[in-house]
Design a protein around this motif. Sequence first.
Motif, PDB file in Angstrom:
ATOM      1  N   ALA A  37       5.423  18.942  -1.763  1.00  0.00           N
ATOM      2  CA  ALA A  37       4.734  17.753  -2.255  1.00  0.00           C
ATOM      3  C   ALA A  37       5.739  16.762  -2.835  1.00  0.00           C
ATOM      4  N   ARG A  38       6.749  17.282  -3.537  1.00  0.00           N
ATOM      5  CA  ARG A  38       7.775  16.397  -4.111  1.00  0.00           C
ATOM      6  C   ARG A  38       8.512  15.642  -3.011  1.00  0.00           C
ATOM      7  N   LEU A  39       8.943  16.361  -1.984  1.00  0.00           N
ATOM      8  CA  LEU A  39       9.658  15.717  -0.880  1.00  0.00           C
ATOM      9  C   LEU A  39       8.759  14.713  -0.164  1.00  0.00           C
ATOM     10  N   HIS A  40       7.528  15.117   0.115  1.00  0.00           N
ATOM     11  CA  HIS A  40       6.590  14.249   0.818  1.00  0.00           C
ATOM     12  C   HIS A  40       6.284  12.989   0.010  1.00  0.00           C
ATOM     13  N   ALA A  41       5.931  13.157  -1.250  1.00  0.00           N
ATOM     14  CA  ALA A  41       5.580  12.002  -2.087  1.00  0.00           C
ATOM     15  C   ALA A  41       6.764  11.071  -2.270  1.00  0.00           C
ATOM     16  N   SER A  42       7.954  11.639  -2.412  1.00  0.00           N
ATOM     17  CA  SER A  42       9.150  10.822  -2.633  1.00  0.00           C
ATOM     18  C   SER A  42       9.533  10.005  -1.405  1.00  0.00           C
ATOM     19  N   VAL A  43       9.224  10.524  -0.217  1.00  0.00           N
ATOM     20  CA  VAL A  43       9.579   9.817   1.018  1.00  0.00           C
ATOM     21  C   VAL A  43       8.424   8.950   1.507  1.00  0.00           C
ATOM     22  N   ALA A  44       7.254   9.548   1.679  1.00  0.00           N
ATOM     23  CA  ALA A  44       6.128   8.839   2.296  1.00  0.00           C
ATOM     24  C   ALA A  44       5.562   7.725   1.425  1.00  0.00           C
ATOM     25  N   PHE A  45       5.686   7.851   0.115  1.00  0.00           N
ATOM     26  CA  PHE A  45       5.077   6.867  -0.767  1.00  0.00           C
ATOM     27  C   PHE A  45       6.109   6.073  -1.559  1.00  0.00           C
ATOM     28  N   SER A  46       7.340   6.058  -1.079  1.00  0.00           N
ATOM     29  CA  SER A  46       8.374   5.244  -1.723  1.00  0.00           C
ATOM     30  C   SER A  46       8.213   3.800  -1.267  1.00  0.00           C
ATOM     31  N   SER A  47       9.003   2.925  -1.812  1.00  0.00           N
ATOM     32  CA  SER A  47       8.871   1.500  -1.480  1.00  0.00           C
ATOM     33  C   SER A  47       9.259   1.194  -0.035  1.00  0.00           C
ATOM     34  N   ALA A  48      10.153   1.960   0.587  1.00  0.00           N
ATOM     35  CA  ALA A  48      10.600   1.647   1.953  1.00  0.00           C
ATOM     36  C   ALA A  48       9.462   1.726   2.975  1.00  0.00           C
ATOM     37  N   PRO A  49       8.694   2.820   3.063  1.00  0.00           N
ATOM     38  CA  PRO A  49       7.607   2.829   4.053  1.00  0.00           C
ATOM     39  C   PRO A  49       6.497   1.834   3.721  1.00  0.00           C
ATOM     40  N   ILE A  50       6.277   1.591   2.454  1.00  0.00           N
ATOM     41  CA  ILE A  50       5.252   0.616   2.074  1.00  0.00           C
ATOM     42  C   ILE A  50       5.689  -0.784   2.490  1.00  0.00           C
ATOM     43  N   ALA A  51       6.965  -1.108   2.269  1.00  0.00           N
ATOM     44  CA  ALA A  51       7.482  -2.410   2.677  1.00  0.00           C
ATOM     45  C   ALA A  51       7.409  -2.573   4.192  1.00  0.00           C
ATOM     46  N   ALA A  52       7.738  -1.520   4.946  1.00  0.00           N
ATOM     47  CA  ALA A  52       7.666  -1.582   6.412  1.00  0.00           C
ATOM     48  C   ALA A  52       6.227  -1.831   6.862  1.00  0.00           C
ATOM     49  N   SER A  53       5.284  -1.168   6.228  1.00  0.00           N
ATOM     50  CA  SER A  53       3.872  -1.354   6.560  1.00  0.00           C
ATOM     51  C   SER A  53       3.438  -2.788   6.269  1.00  0.00           C
ATOM     52  N   LEU A  54       3.854  -3.319   5.137  1.00  0.00           N
ATOM     53  CA  LEU A  54       3.515  -4.705   4.793  1.00  0.00           C
ATOM     54  C   LEU A  54       4.115  -5.687   5.793  1.00  0.00           C
ATOM     55  N   ARG A  55       5.356  -5.429   6.222  1.00  0.00           N
ATOM     56  CA  ARG A  55       5.985  -6.307   7.226  1.00  0.00           C
ATOM     57  C   ARG A  55       5.164  -6.314   8.513  1.00  0.00           C
ATOM     58  N   ARG A  56       4.687  -5.146   8.947  1.00  0.00           N
ATOM     59  CA  ARG A  56       3.869  -5.071  10.165  1.00  0.00           C
ATOM     60  C   ARG A  56       2.565  -5.848   9.991  1.00  0.00           C
ATOM     61  N   VAL A  57       1.922  -5.700   8.842  1.00  0.00           N
ATOM     62  CA  VAL A  57       0.666  -6.409   8.590  1.00  0.00           C
ATOM     63  C   VAL A  57       0.908  -7.908   8.581  1.00  0.00           C
ATOM     64  N   PHE A  58       1.944  -8.368   7.880  1.00  0.00           N
ATOM     65  CA  PHE A  58       2.233  -9.805   7.819  1.00  0.00           C
ATOM     66  C   PHE A  58       2.590 -10.355   9.191  1.00  0.00           C
ATOM     67  N   ALA A  59       3.351  -9.605   9.977  1.00  0.00           N
ATOM     68  CA  ALA A  59       3.708 -10.040  11.329  1.00  0.00           C
ATOM     69  C   ALA A  59       2.453 -10.183  12.180  1.00  0.00           C
ATOM     70  N   GLN A  60       1.529  -9.240  12.041  1.00  0.00           N
ATOM     71  CA  GLN A  60       0.284  -9.308  12.806  1.00  0.00           C
ATOM     72  C   GLN A  60      -0.549 -10.507  12.368  1.00  0.00           C
ATOM     73  N   LEU A  61      -0.575 -10.773  11.080  1.00  0.00           N
ATOM     74  CA  LEU A  61      -1.332 -11.935  10.589  1.00  0.00           C
ATOM     75  C   LEU A  61      -0.742 -13.229  11.134  1.00  0.00           C
ATOM     76  N   VAL A  62       0.568 -13.330  11.164  1.00  0.00           N
ATOM     77  CA  VAL A  62       1.222 -14.540  11.657  1.00  0.00           C
ATOM     78  C   VAL A  62       0.934 -14.734  13.135  1.00  0.00           C
ATOM     79  N   THR A  63       0.953 -13.659  13.910  1.00  0.00           N
ATOM     80  CA  THR A  63       0.742 -13.787  15.349  1.00  0.00           C
ATOM     81  C   THR A  63      -0.717 -14.022  15.718  1.00  0.00           C
ATOM     82  N   THR A  64      -1.639 -13.728  14.828  1.00  0.00           N
ATOM     83  CA  THR A  64      -3.062 -13.967  15.130  1.00  0.00           C
ATOM     84  C   THR A  64      -3.512 -15.345  14.673  1.00  0.00           C
ATOM     85  N   ASN A  65      -2.604 -16.114  14.090  1.00  0.00           N
ATOM     86  CA  ASN A  65      -2.878 -17.501  13.671  1.00  0.00           C
ATOM     87  C   ASN A  65      -4.092 -17.629  12.762  1.00  0.00           C
TER      88      ASN A  65
END
Length: 139
Positions: free
Chosen positions: A110-138
């Motif tokens: 759980a420590r390894l999973h929480a530290s990797v999966a819920f750190s700022s890096a994967p969250i930032a990557a997810s946000l970038r994908r969402v923002f990119a999709q929003l921009v492309t859908t006008n």
Amino acid sequence: GFSEFNRFGDRIETRPLVKIGAISSEYERFDINLAPLQLDNPFCEAKSPLKYIQAGVVGVPTVASATEPFRGAIKQGVTGFTATSHDDWYRALTTLLDNPGERHRIGENARLHASVAFSSAPIAASLRRVFAQLVTTNL
């Protein structure tokens, strides 16, 4: 209050309000983290798996109600347990209570999973994908 719990007073520890910076030290005191929520309740289904993450970061395994957020976060029997029935709760708790090595292994996972999966890096990557999709859908 919860007067119905008075008969368990010798087994219940009450704590004062904990400041956000001290939450990790509170979780470190646990052997097992419990996150019981009402199943099939829209409010509970909308809650985040934060209780799993907070406990996981300090290596404490969680047993949680099998709401969608907890099912999505917890890898059953690997990083914690989700439960839908009394028997599920009993099996998960018995496993963790009777087997300190297993409790430690799942807590470390759980420590390894929480530290990797819920750190700022994967969250930032997810946000970038969402923002990119929003921009492309006008929107």
